[in-house]
Design a protein around this motif. Structure first.
Motif, PDB file in Angstrom:
ATOM      1  N   ARG A 130       1.821  -1.185   9.364  1.00 47.17           N
ATOM      2  CA  ARG A 130       2.244   0.066   9.994  1.00 47.17           C
ATOM      3  C   ARG A 130       1.019   0.935  10.242  1.00 47.17           C
ATOM      4  O   ARG A 130       0.107   0.976   9.407  1.00 47.17           O
ATOM      5  CB  ARG A 130       3.216   0.833   9.094  1.00 47.17           C
ATOM      6  N   PRO A 131       0.965   1.674  11.337  1.00 47.10           N
ATOM      7  CA  PRO A 131      -0.198   2.526  11.623  1.00 47.10           C
ATOM      8  C   PRO A 131      -0.128   3.845  10.862  1.00 47.10           C
ATOM      9  O   PRO A 131      -0.067   4.936  11.456  1.00 47.10           O
ATOM     10  CB  PRO A 131      -0.088   2.743  13.136  1.00 47.10           C
TER      11      PRO A 131
ATOM     12  N   PHE B 197       0.851  -1.183   0.000  1.00 49.62           N
ATOM     13  CA  PHE B 197       0.000   0.000   0.000  1.00 49.62           C
ATOM     14  C   PHE B 197       0.887   1.233   0.000  1.00 49.62           C
ATOM     15  O   PHE B 197       1.841   1.331   0.765  1.00 49.62           O
ATOM     16  CB  PHE B 197      -0.902   0.008   1.233  1.00 49.62           C
ATOM     17  N   GLU B 198       0.586   2.178  -0.872  1.00 50.26           N
ATOM     18  CA  GLU B 198       1.384   3.396  -0.990  1.00 50.26           C
ATOM     19  C   GLU B 198       0.459   4.596  -1.101  1.00 50.26           C
ATOM     20  O   GLU B 198      -0.540   4.552  -1.837  1.00 50.26           O
ATOM     21  CB  GLU B 198       2.305   3.311  -2.202  1.00 50.26           C
ATOM     22  N   THR B 199       0.766   5.657  -0.397  1.00 51.84           N
ATOM     23  CA  THR B 199      -0.063   6.858  -0.444  1.00 51.84           C
ATOM     24  C   THR B 199       0.799   8.083  -0.147  1.00 51.84           C
ATOM     25  O   THR B 199       1.969   7.969   0.220  1.00 51.84           O
ATOM     26  CB  THR B 199      -1.225   6.760   0.568  1.00 51.84           C
ATOM     27  N   GLY B 200       0.199   9.265  -0.324  1.00 49.34           N
ATOM     28  CA  GLY B 200       0.912  10.509  -0.024  1.00 49.34           C
ATOM     29  C   GLY B 200       1.997  10.843  -1.024  1.00 49.34           C
ATOM     30  O   GLY B 200       3.069  11.326  -0.645  1.00 49.34           O
ATOM     31  N   TYR B 201       1.737  10.669  -2.315  1.00 47.91           N
ATOM     32  CA  TYR B 201       2.754  10.921  -3.333  1.00 47.91           C
ATOM     33  C   TYR B 201       3.198  12.378  -3.356  1.00 47.91           C
ATOM     34  O   TYR B 201       4.321  12.699  -3.780  1.00 47.91           O
ATOM     35  CB  TYR B 201       2.237  10.513  -4.711  1.00 47.91           C
ATOM     36  N   ASP B 202       2.329  13.286  -2.914  1.00 48.84           N
ATOM     37  CA  ASP B 202       2.667  14.708  -2.939  1.00 48.84           C
ATOM     38  C   ASP B 202       3.236  15.218  -1.616  1.00 48.84           C
ATOM     39  O   ASP B 202       3.474  16.419  -1.471  1.00 48.84           O
ATOM     40  CB  ASP B 202       1.416  15.531  -3.291  1.00 48.84           C
ATOM     41  N   LEU B 203       3.463  14.323  -0.657  1.00 51.20           N
ATOM     42  CA  LEU B 203       4.064  14.746   0.610  1.00 51.20           C
ATOM     43  C   LEU B 203       5.484  15.268   0.379  1.00 51.20           C
ATOM     44  O   LEU B 203       6.171  14.820  -0.550  1.00 51.20           O
ATOM     45  CB  LEU B 203       4.090  13.580   1.596  1.00 51.20           C
ATOM     46  N   PRO B 204       5.949  16.198   1.208  1.00 55.00           N
ATOM     47  CA  PRO B 204       7.292  16.775   1.008  1.00 55.00           C
ATOM     48  C   PRO B 204       8.402  15.739   0.929  1.00 55.00           C
ATOM     49  O   PRO B 204       9.359  15.898   0.161  1.00 55.00           O
ATOM     50  CB  PRO B 204       7.457  17.673   2.238  1.00 55.00           C
TER      51      PRO B 204
ATOM     52  N   ALA C 146       3.308   0.632   3.208  1.00 51.07           N
ATOM     53  CA  ALA C 146       3.105  -0.401   4.221  1.00 51.07           C
ATOM     54  C   ALA C 146       2.726  -1.682   3.504  1.00 51.07           C
ATOM     55  O   ALA C 146       2.289  -1.663   2.337  1.00 51.07           O
ATOM     56  CB  ALA C 146       2.011   0.001   5.206  1.00 51.07           C
ATOM     57  N   ARG C 147       2.872  -2.817   4.178  1.00 49.08           N
ATOM     58  CA  ARG C 147       2.504  -4.110   3.622  1.00 49.08           C
ATOM     59  C   ARG C 147       1.109  -4.499   4.085  1.00 49.08           C
ATOM     60  O   ARG C 147       0.752  -4.341   5.253  1.00 49.08           O
ATOM     61  CB  ARG C 147       3.487  -5.196   4.072  1.00 49.08           C
ATOM     62  N   VAL C 148       0.323  -5.040   3.167  1.00 48.04           N
ATOM     63  CA  VAL C 148      -0.969  -5.617   3.527  1.00 48.04           C
ATOM     64  C   VAL C 148      -0.709  -7.005   4.104  1.00 48.04           C
ATOM     65  O   VAL C 148      -0.072  -7.848   3.460  1.00 48.04           O
ATOM     66  CB  VAL C 148      -1.900  -5.704   2.308  1.00 48.04           C
ATOM     67  N   ILE C 149      -1.204  -7.249   5.321  1.00 46.63           N
ATOM     68  CA  ILE C 149      -0.894  -8.503   6.001  1.00 46.63           C
ATOM     69  C   ILE C 149      -2.136  -9.319   6.358  1.00 46.63           C
ATOM     70  O   ILE C 149      -2.025 -10.464   6.789  1.00 46.63           O
ATOM     71  CB  ILE C 149      -0.084  -8.251   7.287  1.00 46.63           C
ATOM     72  N   ASP C 150      -3.326  -8.755   6.185  1.00 50.53           N
ATOM     73  CA  ASP C 150      -4.526  -9.503   6.547  1.00 50.53           C
ATOM     74  C   ASP C 150      -5.728  -8.911   5.820  1.00 50.53           C
ATOM     75  O   ASP C 150      -5.675  -7.764   5.335  1.00 50.53           O
ATOM     76  CB  ASP C 150      -4.748  -9.446   8.061  1.00 50.53           C
ATOM     77  N   ALA C 151      -6.810  -9.682   5.748  1.00 48.24           N
ATOM     78  CA  ALA C 151      -8.009  -9.221   5.058  1.00 48.24           C
ATOM     79  C   ALA C 151      -9.238  -9.918   5.614  1.00 48.24           C
ATOM     80  O   ALA C 151      -9.155 -11.012   6.186  1.00 48.24           O
ATOM     81  CB  ALA C 151      -7.891  -9.491   3.561  1.00 48.24           C
ATOM     82  N   PHE C 152     -10.376  -9.272   5.416  1.00 46.69           N
ATOM     83  CA  PHE C 152     -11.664  -9.891   5.726  1.00 46.69           C
ATOM     84  C   PHE C 152     -12.664  -9.439   4.680  1.00 46.69           C
ATOM     85  O   PHE C 152     -12.748  -8.250   4.362  1.00 46.69           O
ATOM     86  CB  PHE C 152     -12.156  -9.490   7.120  1.00 46.69           C
ATOM     87  N   VAL C 153     -13.388 -10.420   4.109  1.00 48.39           N
ATOM     88  CA  VAL C 153     -14.394 -10.123   3.096  1.00 48.39           C
ATOM     89  C   VAL C 153     -15.739 -10.638   3.566  1.00 48.39           C
ATOM     90  O   VAL C 153     -15.843 -11.346   4.568  1.00 48.39           O
ATOM     91  CB  VAL C 153     -14.020 -10.740   1.733  1.00 48.39           C
ATOM     92  N   SER C 154     -16.762 -10.297   2.820  1.00 51.43           N
ATOM     93  CA  SER C 154     -18.119 -10.681   3.203  1.00 51.43           C
ATOM     94  C   SER C 154     -18.263 -12.198   3.301  1.00 51.43           C
ATOM     95  O   SER C 154     -17.821 -12.926   2.415  1.00 51.43           O
ATOM     96  CB  SER C 154     -19.129 -10.158   2.177  1.00 51.43           C
ATOM     97  N   PRO C 155     -18.902 -12.694   4.356  1.00 52.22           N
ATOM     98  CA  PRO C 155     -19.158 -14.134   4.453  1.00 52.22           C
ATOM     99  C   PRO C 155     -20.072 -14.631   3.333  1.00 52.22           C
ATOM    100  O   PRO C 155     -20.118 -15.831   3.056  1.00 52.22           O
ATOM    101  CB  PRO C 155     -19.845 -14.285   5.821  1.00 52.22           C
ATOM    102  N   GLN C 156     -20.787 -13.723   2.676  1.00 49.62           N
ATOM    103  CA  GLN C 156     -21.691 -14.113   1.586  1.00 49.62           C
ATOM    104  C   GLN C 156     -21.053 -14.021   0.204  1.00 49.62           C
ATOM    105  O   GLN C 156     -21.718 -14.262  -0.806  1.00 49.62           O
ATOM    106  CB  GLN C 156     -22.947 -13.218   1.611  1.00 49.62           C
ATOM    107  N   TRP C 157     -19.789 -13.683   0.159  1.00 52.84           N
ATOM    108  CA  TRP C 157     -19.112 -13.574  -1.149  1.00 52.84           C
ATOM    109  C   TRP C 157     -19.175 -14.906  -1.872  1.00 52.84           C
ATOM    110  O   TRP C 157     -18.852 -15.959  -1.311  1.00 52.84           O
ATOM    111  CB  TRP C 157     -17.662 -13.151  -0.936  1.00 52.84           C
TER     112      TRP C 157
END
Length: 437
Positions: free
Chosen positions: A283-284, A236-243, A249-260
């Motif tokens: 990372r927070p 995950f990457e964000t804040g491209y325009d930050l100084p 950060a790394r994605v380490i877990d997920a949860f999706v709909s039980p009805q998927w």
């Protein structure tokens, strides 16, 4: 979004012979969906029209789309995608496709993709000027044409589309601009846009995701599934325009709909409301760069209030390069009982999972996330987003670590992914992340 091309059509195709037998009964869109499932497409082993075979050594040759960097996407080296490009190169586009003159553009990209580029001239005539153009220039959407020869030359050729060609879009376009492209670039150094980033998945492809907690993201479920498996790992990457540049950060877990359910989601509109996914990162970042709130808009404002509310949407569209593009003041147009809504925000490929937010003072709240489209025999496609009401009940348990890939909700597993969604290869230079290439 737009990656859900009725994958279950593969069940109707057993062999190339079966395709030939069924061809008379299939529409161009059906054939297009089938061709997307094939590694080698039948009937495309040489250049049509008696032209010499040329050099089709590129990995993307014979996929109907011209990838020569001089005339096409740039995914191939010069002269290595001859069969897909020779008509455009020689200026002899025609109506030789089987589905030409049926009132529907069948070119790749802006059309169904059932025809080789340059063989559906009449049906695609009002789209051709937009072919292979993007708004990826650093100064796109500023109202000044800056391409070489037709502008001041500050942008590369074909990268300043809206400013040089205009924002009007034909309704026949197989994209999401509602006759006019109203997008602008968003400043990713300030809220709420610093909280909107992109996940590049280890299995291939990329989608937009939003920080809604210290270490929690919201995106679309179809983004994190591959070949029936939940594969959320990625960056995950964000804040491209930050100084100091973007944060990751790394994605380490997920949860999706039980009805998927992969088959029902791919082949019907019955469970579109399950196309959401909560992701956990290592990372927070939400604590440092910021996070947005979450809200069930229909529950809090009612249907009329929700339809009147101004929406703020931003995503990493395939055609805007590394820029976050979005909409300021679009709206829900219809609210469905399945937890989804239709909207008039200009989104396209790459925007899957992107947030639709409402604003109160300086605070923003995610009320929906971009999903897919529904066919509409009487007009343009209906573009669908999943309302936050569908996943709000799981948020606190996921944020606290009580739910996740290894801790499914009692009473149902996290659910398998969508079949037939093979990983995207690493995009060659010049090909936007999230594009079909």
């Amino acid at each position: 979004m737009r990656i859900v091309w009725i994958a279950v059509l593969a069940a109707f195709f057993v062999s190339p012979l079966a395709v030939a037998q069924e061809a008379d009964r299939l529409s161009a869109r059906d054939i297009s969906a089938y061709l997307r499932t094939m590694q080698t497409k039948p009937g495309m082993t040489g250049a049509p029209g008696g032209q010499p075979a040329g050099n089709d050594s590129c990995r993307w040759a014979n996929d109907n789309e011209c990838d020569d960097p001089r005339f096409g996407t740039g995914a191939c080296a010069i002269n290595t995608d001859h069969s897909d490009c020779w008509r455009i190169m020689q200026g002899v586009e025609d109506d030789s496709c089987r589905w030409a003159n049926d009132g529907e553009c069948d070119e790749p990209g802006f059309g169904t993709g059932a025809c080789v580029q340059g063989t559906d001239l009449t049906d695609c005539g009002d789209v051709i000027e937009l072919r292979f153009r993007t708004d990826s220039c650093e100064t796109a959407f500023n109202g000044v044409c800056e391409e070489p020869e037709i502008g001041n030359g500050r942008c590369e050729a074909r990268t300043d589309r809206a400013d040089c060609v205009g924002r009007d879009r034909p309704l026949t376009i197989n994209d999401h601009f509602f006759g006019h492209d109203d997008r602008i670039f968003m400043d990713t150094s300030v809220m709420p846009w610093v909280a909107v980033g992109q996940v590049t998945f280890d299995s291939g492809g990329a989608c937009t995701a939003t920080l809604i907690g210290d270490d929690v993201l919201i995106t679309a479920s179809h983004c994190v599934h591959d070949n029936g498996r939940l594969l959320p790992a990625g960056d995950f990457e964000t804040g491209y325009d930050l100084p100091n540049g973007p944060v990751t950060a790394r994605v380490i877990d997920a949860f999706v709909s039980p009805q998927w359910d992969p088959v029902r989601f791919s082949g019907t509109d019955e469970i579109d409301g399950t196309d959401w996914a909560l992701l956990r990162i290592d990372r927070p970042l939400g604590r440092t760069v910021g996070q947005v709130g979450i809200r069930g808009l229909v529950d809090t404002a009612g249907r009329r209030g929700a339809l009147r509310a101004a929406l703020y949407q931003g995503g990493y569209s395939w055609d805007t390069g590394a820029h976050l593009s979005g909409n300021d003041g679009c709206h829900m147009t219809r609210i469905y009982n399945d937890g989804t809504m239709a909207h008039d925000c200009d989104t396209t490929r790459g925007d899957s999972g992107s947030p639709f937010m409402v604003r109160e003072g300086n605070d923003y709240f995610v009320v929906a996330t971009d999903s897919n489209f529904r066919s509409n025999p009487d007009g343009p496609f209906i573009y669908i987003a999943v309302r936050s009401e569908e996943w709000l009940e799981y948020y606190e348990d996921f944020a606290a670590g009580r739910l996740g890939q290894a801790r499914p909700r009692p009473g149902g597993p996290a659910g398998p992914g969508k079949p037939g969604m093979t990983p995207q290869p690493t995009a060659p230079a010049g090909v936007p992340a999230g594009s079909p290439k």
